[in-house]
Design a protein around this motif. Structure first.
Motif, PDB file in Angstrom:
ATOM      1  N   ASP A 108      66.749  89.773 115.835  1.00  0.00           N
ATOM      2  CA  ASP A 108      67.869  89.888 114.900  1.00  0.00           C
ATOM      3  C   ASP A 108      68.730  91.057 115.322  1.00  0.00           C
ATOM      4  O   ASP A 108      68.236  92.166 115.463  1.00  0.00           O
ATOM      5  CB  ASP A 108      67.349  90.081 113.469  1.00  0.00           C
ATOM      6  N   THR A 136      67.559  89.732 108.705  1.00  0.00           N
ATOM      7  CA  THR A 136      67.976  88.720 107.735  1.00  0.00           C
ATOM      8  C   THR A 136      67.436  87.382 108.201  1.00  0.00           C
ATOM      9  O   THR A 136      67.752  86.925 109.305  1.00  0.00           O
ATOM     10  CB  THR A 136      69.504  88.666 107.622  1.00  0.00           C
ATOM     11  N   ARG A 137      66.624  86.750 107.346  1.00  0.00           N
ATOM     12  CA  ARG A 137      65.967  85.497 107.734  1.00  0.00           C
ATOM     13  C   ARG A 137      66.045  84.503 106.586  1.00  0.00           C
ATOM     14  O   ARG A 137      66.164  84.886 105.416  1.00  0.00           O
ATOM     15  CB  ARG A 137      64.499  85.744 108.101  1.00  0.00           C
ATOM     16  N   ASP A 138      65.937  83.226 106.978  1.00  0.00           N
ATOM     17  CA  ASP A 138      65.845  82.169 105.970  1.00  0.00           C
ATOM     18  C   ASP A 138      64.403  82.044 105.530  1.00  0.00           C
ATOM     19  O   ASP A 138      63.472  82.037 106.364  1.00  0.00           O
ATOM     20  CB  ASP A 138      66.328  80.836 106.535  1.00  0.00           C
ATOM     21  N   ASP A 146      66.757  79.872 101.349  1.00  0.00           N
ATOM     22  CA  ASP A 146      67.859  80.807 101.128  1.00  0.00           C
ATOM     23  C   ASP A 146      67.690  82.000 102.060  1.00  0.00           C
ATOM     24  O   ASP A 146      66.646  82.148 102.714  1.00  0.00           O
ATOM     25  CB  ASP A 146      67.885  81.271  99.674  1.00  0.00           C
ATOM     26  N   GLU A 147      68.726  82.831 102.129  1.00  0.00           N
ATOM     27  CA  GLU A 147      68.693  84.019 102.978  1.00  0.00           C
ATOM     28  C   GLU A 147      68.046  85.187 102.229  1.00  0.00           C
ATOM     29  O   GLU A 147      68.329  85.409 101.049  1.00  0.00           O
ATOM     30  CB  GLU A 147      70.096  84.434 103.417  1.00  0.00           C
ATOM     31  N   ARG A 149      66.598  89.401 102.922  1.00  0.00           N
ATOM     32  CA  ARG A 149      66.545  90.574 103.792  1.00  0.00           C
ATOM     33  C   ARG A 149      65.097  91.023 103.842  1.00  0.00           C
ATOM     34  O   ARG A 149      64.507  91.396 102.824  1.00  0.00           O
ATOM     35  CB  ARG A 149      67.430  91.698 103.215  1.00  0.00           C
TER      36      ARG A 149
END
Length: 479
Positions: A108, A136-138, A146-147, A149
């Motif tokens: 990332d 930041t990951r799904d 959803d996203e 942190r």
């Protein structure tokens, strides 16, 4: 609305500038807000990750870990990349499965700390790593992706097992806050620009109101031809007030010039009428009685008419700013001597000459000779017994004096005598007193040579007219 007007251009320019400033400021505010919200989310995620990692370092079994609810998803990755513990309803976190604690390949670009910032070795038994990696990951929670942190920290159990703990914070609130801020800015921007444009338009109209008053008055003056009128001067001490004052000074100078021109034309017409009328009368008498023709008188009238016309033409040319003939360095001593020697023998009184040798000036010989001749003619008309012409060098100036022993010029009239068609002695006839152009013409000639001509105090009695001209040094003249 005239888009080419000052008001329109000023309004448009100020509105564009304010729009650019607001856009740039809004962008900075949004970026700053996003950075603060993300930093807050990182802190919350790190606190959650360390809370779970502390339990592992304290020896709590994976199955007995107290994990947060689904709003703060947590996933624990074992030494072989397997999921050993996870929040209930957390299905997956993108990019975490199969990642061992020794790899730390979180992939990332937004990470605040990269792999080099982490400890190169595993934490000791019963310890938690001091560094954290943010990304930041799904994540899929309860079937909804959803996203989030995420913060990733390492922990080593008392038994020596090292795991990687992921804890996340939902970014929905962050996105909503940023979106609300952007919407507010976009909705407020047109209103702010409208207010700025309206305010600028009104302020500019008020500021330019004196200019419109000046323009209207100038238009009225032009239409009526009344140069005695003046434009209004605003009370403000700004550029517009100075413009109005300058305009009034220009109108005053123009009024004076036009009035002087009118007087000049009237006086010239009056002066020309007398010799023409005299000449006509003589010619009409000669038609009936040739023996009564006063031929010398007719010739004198024609000569006077020619002289007056020549003076008027020269004055008109000089008033129009006609370029004078090319100047050259001349001997003023020789010019004065030659001009006085060429005068007719009919002079009323003798001329006493006192000339200093080697006086040189830059000028046009014929015009300077004309100025001298006018002064001598004037002195001849007023002298009782003699006329004196003296030439001297005084510092860097050449001084030429023409004086007579007549009644002199009263101090109050020493400037007025240089007015056109001015005669101080009203009892004199026009034939005896001249046309009143000799002294004004002489002054104009001297001024065109960067000199001065004025009436000065006499030593004893009479009148003294003094010409000063820039003196050419002898060495420069010879070179």
């Amino acid at each position: 609305m005239n888009f080419g007007s000052v008001r329109a251009r000023t309004t448009l320019g100020s509105t564009v500038v304010v729009a650019l400033v607001l856009v740039v400021t809004g962008l900075l505010v949004v970026l700053s807000l996003r950075s603060d919200l993300v930093r807050t989310a990182d802190l919350e995620a790190e606190v959650g990750a360390r809370r779970v990692a502390s339990q592992i370092a304290g020896g709590v079994a994976f199955g007995d870990l107290r994990l947060p609810d689904e709003d703060e998803p947590v996933q624990v990755i074992g030494s072989r990349g397997e999921v050993v513990a996870a929040t209930e309803d957390l299905t997956s976190v993108a990019g975490t499965r199969g990642t061992s604690p020794r790899q730390y390949d979180l992939d990332d670009d937004d990470d605040r700390a990269d792999q080099d910032d982490l400890d190169t070795d595993d934490p000791n038994r019963g310890e938690v790593s001091t560094n954290a990696v943010f990304s930041t990951r799904d994540a899929t929670v309860d079937g909804v992706t959803d996203e989030y942190r995420f913060a990733a920290v390492e922990a080593t159990s008392p038994g020596g097992t090292t795991v990687l703990v992921y804890a996340g914070t939902d970014l929905t609130t962050t996105r909503n806050a940023i979106s609300a801020t952007v919407r507010s800015m976009l909705l407020g921007l047109p209103l702010v620009l409208l207010v700025v444009a309206a305010a600028t338009w009104l302020v500019t109209r008020r500021a330019l109101r004196p200019v419109e008053a000046i323009r209207g008055e100038m238009a009225s003056i032009t239409e009526a031809g009344d140069l005695a009128r003046r434009v209004p001067v605003p009370d403000s001490r700004d550029e517009i007030a100075r413009l109005a004052a300058t305009t009034n000074r220009t109108l005053a100078a123009l009024e004076s010039s036009v009035e002087q021109q009118r007087r000049f034309v009237a006086d010239a017409s009056h002066e020309l009428r007398n010799p023409i009328a005299s000449l006509r009368a003589q010619l009409e008498i000669a038609l009936e009685h040739r023996e009564l023709l006063d031929l010398p008188g007719a010739v004198e009238d024609v000569h006077r008419l020619q002289q007056l016309t020549t003076d008027l033409l020269l004055l008109a040319r000089m008033d129009a700013g006609e370029a004078r003939p090319p100047a050259s360095v001349i001997s003023l001593t020789e010019l004065v001597a030659d001009e006085l020697a060429a005068r007719p023998d009919t002079d009323r009184v003798p001329i006493i000459v006192d000339l200093e040798e080697g006086i040189r000036v830059e000028g046009h010989p014929r015009r300077l000779a004309r100025a001298l001749s006018n002064l001598v003619d004037n002195a001849q008309r007023h002298a009782h017994s003699e006329v004196r012409v003296a030439l001297r060098g005084r510092g860097d100036r050449a001084v030429l004096r023409v004086s007579d022993d007549g009644e002199g010029i009263p101090p109050a009239d020493r400037e007025r005598v240089f007015g056109r068609f001015v005669r101080l002695d009203d009892a004199r006839t026009r034939d005896e007193g001249g046309a009143g152009l000799g002294l004004p013409l002489a002054r104009e000639i001297v001024r065109s040579h960067h000199g001065t001509l004025q009436a000065v105090d006499p030593e004893v009695r009479g009148a003294v007219l003094e010409i000063t001209l820039p003196l050419i040094p002898a060495g420069k003249a010879e070179g």
